[in-house]
Scaffold this motif. Structure first.
Motif, PDB file in Angstrom:
ATOM      1  N   TYR A 286       9.989  -1.182  13.398  1.00  0.00           N
ATOM      2  CA  TYR A 286       9.150  -1.934  12.316  1.00  0.00           C
ATOM      3  C   TYR A 286      10.152  -2.015  10.943  1.00  0.00           C
ATOM      4  CZ  TYR A 286       5.269  -0.952  15.575  1.00  0.00           C
ATOM      5  OH  TYR A 286       4.552  -0.682  16.281  1.00  0.00           O
ATOM      6  N   ARG A 287       9.557  -3.000  10.179  1.00  0.00           N
ATOM      7  CA  ARG A 287      10.431  -3.128   8.895  1.00  0.00           C
ATOM      8  C   ARG A 287       9.593  -2.622   7.886  1.00  0.00           C
ATOM      9  NH1 ARG A 287      11.481  -9.264   8.189  1.00  0.00           N
ATOM     10  NH2 ARG A 287      12.568  -8.508   6.338  1.00  0.00           N
ATOM     11  N   ARG A 288       8.225  -2.547   7.571  1.00  0.00           N
ATOM     12  CA  ARG A 288       7.585  -1.959   6.561  1.00  0.00           C
ATOM     13  C   ARG A 288       6.528  -0.934   6.863  1.00  0.00           C
ATOM     14  NH1 ARG A 288       7.488  -7.277   7.045  1.00  0.00           N
ATOM     15  NH2 ARG A 288       5.137  -7.321   8.015  1.00  0.00           N
ATOM     16  N   LEU A 289       6.377  -0.211   5.927  1.00  0.00           N
ATOM     17  CA  LEU A 289       5.304   0.879   6.024  1.00  0.00           C
ATOM     18  C   LEU A 289       4.710   0.947   4.886  1.00  0.00           C
ATOM     19  CD1 LEU A 289       5.801   4.526   7.589  1.00  0.00           C
ATOM     20  CD2 LEU A 289       4.626   4.068   5.346  1.00  0.00           C
ATOM     21  N   SER A 290       3.135   0.977   4.931  1.00  0.00           N
ATOM     22  CA  SER A 290       2.011   0.839   3.995  1.00  0.00           C
ATOM     23  C   SER A 290       1.587   2.331   4.157  1.00  0.00           C
ATOM     24  CB  SER A 290       1.147  -0.084   4.192  1.00  0.00           C
ATOM     25  OG  SER A 290      -0.175   0.120   3.439  1.00  0.00           O
ATOM     26  N   PHE A 291       1.771   3.096   2.873  1.00  0.00           N
ATOM     27  CA  PHE A 291       1.069   4.367   2.750  1.00  0.00           C
ATOM     28  C   PHE A 291      -0.259   3.986   2.324  1.00  0.00           C
ATOM     29  CE2 PHE A 291       5.648   5.906   2.171  1.00  0.00           C
ATOM     30  CZ  PHE A 291       5.446   7.032   3.141  1.00  0.00           C
ATOM     31  N   GLY A 292      -0.648   2.979   1.840  1.00  0.00           N
ATOM     32  CA  GLY A 292      -2.069   2.765   1.644  1.00  0.00           C
ATOM     33  C   GLY A 292      -2.219   3.003  -0.036  1.00  0.00           C
ATOM     34  N   ILE A 293      -3.540   2.761  -0.871  1.00  0.00           N
ATOM     35  CA  ILE A 293      -3.560   2.761  -2.060  1.00  0.00           C
ATOM     36  C   ILE A 293      -3.924   4.069  -2.851  1.00  0.00           C
ATOM     37  CG2 ILE A 293      -4.748   0.374  -2.123  1.00  0.00           C
ATOM     38  CD1 ILE A 293      -7.323   1.641  -2.566  1.00  0.00           C
ATOM     39  N   SER A 294      -3.064   4.090  -4.035  1.00  0.00           N
ATOM     40  CA  SER A 294      -3.408   5.643  -4.737  1.00  0.00           C
ATOM     41  C   SER A 294      -4.147   5.288  -5.945  1.00  0.00           C
ATOM     42  CB  SER A 294      -1.829   5.899  -5.014  1.00  0.00           C
ATOM     43  OG  SER A 294      -1.124   6.242  -3.793  1.00  0.00           O
ATOM     44  N   THR A 295      -5.085   4.269  -5.911  1.00  0.00           N
ATOM     45  CA  THR A 295      -5.923   4.002  -7.015  1.00  0.00           C
ATOM     46  C   THR A 295      -7.580   3.733  -6.391  1.00  0.00           C
ATOM     47  OG1 THR A 295      -5.234   1.670  -6.600  1.00  0.00           O
ATOM     48  CG2 THR A 295      -4.101   3.072  -8.354  1.00  0.00           C
ATOM     49  N   VAL A 296      -8.402   3.817  -7.272  1.00  0.00           N
ATOM     50  CA  VAL A 296      -9.704   3.633  -7.123  1.00  0.00           C
ATOM     51  C   VAL A 296     -10.111   3.015  -8.306  1.00  0.00           C
ATOM     52  CG1 VAL A 296     -11.962   4.654  -6.716  1.00  0.00           C
ATOM     53  CG2 VAL A 296     -10.035   5.745  -5.614  1.00  0.00           C
ATOM     54  N   GLN A 297     -10.691   1.588  -7.931  1.00  0.00           N
ATOM     55  CA  GLN A 297     -11.235   0.968  -9.241  1.00  0.00           C
ATOM     56  C   GLN A 297      -9.957   0.715 -10.105  1.00  0.00           C
ATOM     57  OE1 GLN A 297     -13.997  -1.130  -9.146  1.00  0.00           O
ATOM     58  NE2 GLN A 297     -13.762  -0.630  -6.969  1.00  0.00           N
ATOM     59  N   GLY A 298      -9.005   0.567  -9.744  1.00  0.00           N
ATOM     60  CA  GLY A 298      -7.686   0.555 -10.907  1.00  0.00           C
ATOM     61  C   GLY A 298      -7.359   1.769 -11.371  1.00  0.00           C
ATOM     62  N   VAL A 299      -7.976   3.048 -10.948  1.00  0.00           N
ATOM     63  CA  VAL A 299      -7.594   4.176 -11.715  1.00  0.00           C
ATOM     64  C   VAL A 299      -6.596   5.060 -10.991  1.00  0.00           C
ATOM     65  CG1 VAL A 299      -8.330   6.345 -12.832  1.00  0.00           C
ATOM     66  CG2 VAL A 299      -9.715   4.471 -13.028  1.00  0.00           C
ATOM     67  N   VAL A 300      -5.378   5.421 -11.290  1.00  0.00           N
ATOM     68  CA  VAL A 300      -4.406   6.081 -10.409  1.00  0.00           C
ATOM     69  C   VAL A 300      -4.720   7.545 -10.146  1.00  0.00           C
ATOM     70  CG1 VAL A 300      -1.854   6.563 -10.115  1.00  0.00           C
ATOM     71  CG2 VAL A 300      -2.589   4.532 -11.330  1.00  0.00           C
TER      72      VAL A 300
END
Length: 325
Positions: A286-300
């Motif tokens: 595969y070319r890309r790996l997504s780890f998913g978001i690290s934010t909740v409603q824009g808060v890191v």
């Protein structure tokens, strides 16, 4: 120069009689991951009223629009793309240009209005999940006066480039080797013990349950062969950590989901060992790996983001737009 507008476009609501055409379009599309196939979407049909649409040009299906309304919603006149997924919206055939995209969305907007909807809430498919990424839909939304209502940060790794692992992550990988952590692809019988580990970890750390039950995730695995994998870490005979992988060969991405480790696994660096093994294995396919978001409603969440950046991931935005119809 005037735009070359397409002719004979028409839109219609999705019905189950069109499942074959729908799945064929998604499977060959520019930006439709396997999560939009009906074998995946239908698993939670008891929670949502489907309001997806098809866009035809003559007898040729050119696009679908993935959307629904939750049965529990307090805003029944808001069409959400999609309330059961992290994203949704317009999925097109490869090569669709802006003029055609705009014409499609103009027709869909009239159809939504006629169906009684007053607002559209849409999270377009992010770049990492698209074999042919386009911001045509985002530009149309901007032109129509849509509001950017939310922005989250996803961590993405380019698997075609050398991976630069940070000092802290390398330390955990050494720790895992010293403890004798064994990482391997799990079998179907490993899902039950892992789901118990995951459920206990989420309850203790975040006070919540997995979105999917064991029965649901097992069914999704069986109905979407090759798209879901569980990778686990063992200390002796004990499963101490794991990562569920969603993957799509056509769109050329891998996405990590449901990452967890018990106390022994965390002490032994087992979660990082699983992630490192996944990166190594998937870089050849595969070319890309997504780890998913690290934010909740824009808060890191700094700890979560630090772990992903420690594997060399960089930020890509996942945006939500709200449009008054």
């Amino acid at each position: 120069m005037p735009l070359d507008l397409p002719h004979s476009l028409r839109v219609e609501p999705y019905t189950p009689t069109q499942v074959a055409a729908w799945n064929a379009l998604v499977a060959s599309s520019a930006n439709g991951p396997f999560l939009f196939a009906r074998t995946f979407l239908n698993y939670h049909q008891d929670r949502f009223e489907d309001h997806s649409w098809l866009v035809w040009q003559g007898s040729k299906l050119r696009a679908v629009f993935v959307a629904a309304v939750a049965h529990t919603t307090t805003e029944p006149t808001t069409l959400v793309a999609h309330p059961g997924l992290a994203y949704g919206g317009l999925v097109t055939a490869v090569g669709v240009k802006y003029a055609e995209t705009a014409a499609m969305l103009d027709l869909l907007r009239v159809a939504w209005q006629t169906a009684g909807f007053r607002y559209l809430l849409v999270r377009p498919v992010p770049r990492v999940f698209c074999q042919q990424f386009s911001e045509n839909q985002a530009f149309w939304l901007h032109q129509q006066g849509a509001e950017l209502s939310n922005r989250e940060m996803n961590s993405v790794l380019d698997l075609t480039q050398p991976v630069h692992i940070g000092t802290w992550r390398r330390g955990n990988l050494r720790k895992a080797r010293l403890h004798g952590v064994v990482v391997q692809l799990a079998t179907n019988t490993d899902y039950a013990p892992y789901w118990q580990l995951l459920t206990e970890t989420l309850a203790a750390v975040h006070g919540r349950q997995p979105v999917h039950t064991l029965a649901e995730i097992s069914s999704l695995r069986d109905q979407n062969p090759g798209n879901l994998e569980l990778w686990g870490a063992w200390l002796g005979h004990e499963l101490v950590a794991g990562v569920l992988v969603f993957q799509d060969r056509h769109q050329n991405f891998v996405h990590t989901q449901y990452i967890a480790g018990n106390s022994r696994g965390k002490q032994a660096g087992a979660v990082d060992a699983v992630l490192a093994r996944i990166i190594t294995e998937k870089a050849t396919e595969y070319r890309r790996l997504s780890f998913g978001i690290s934010t909740v409603q824009g808060v890191v969440n700094p700890g979560l983001l630090n772990q992903k950046e420690g594997f060399g991931a960089t930020a890509e935005l996942m945006e939500t737009y709200r449009l008054a119809l």
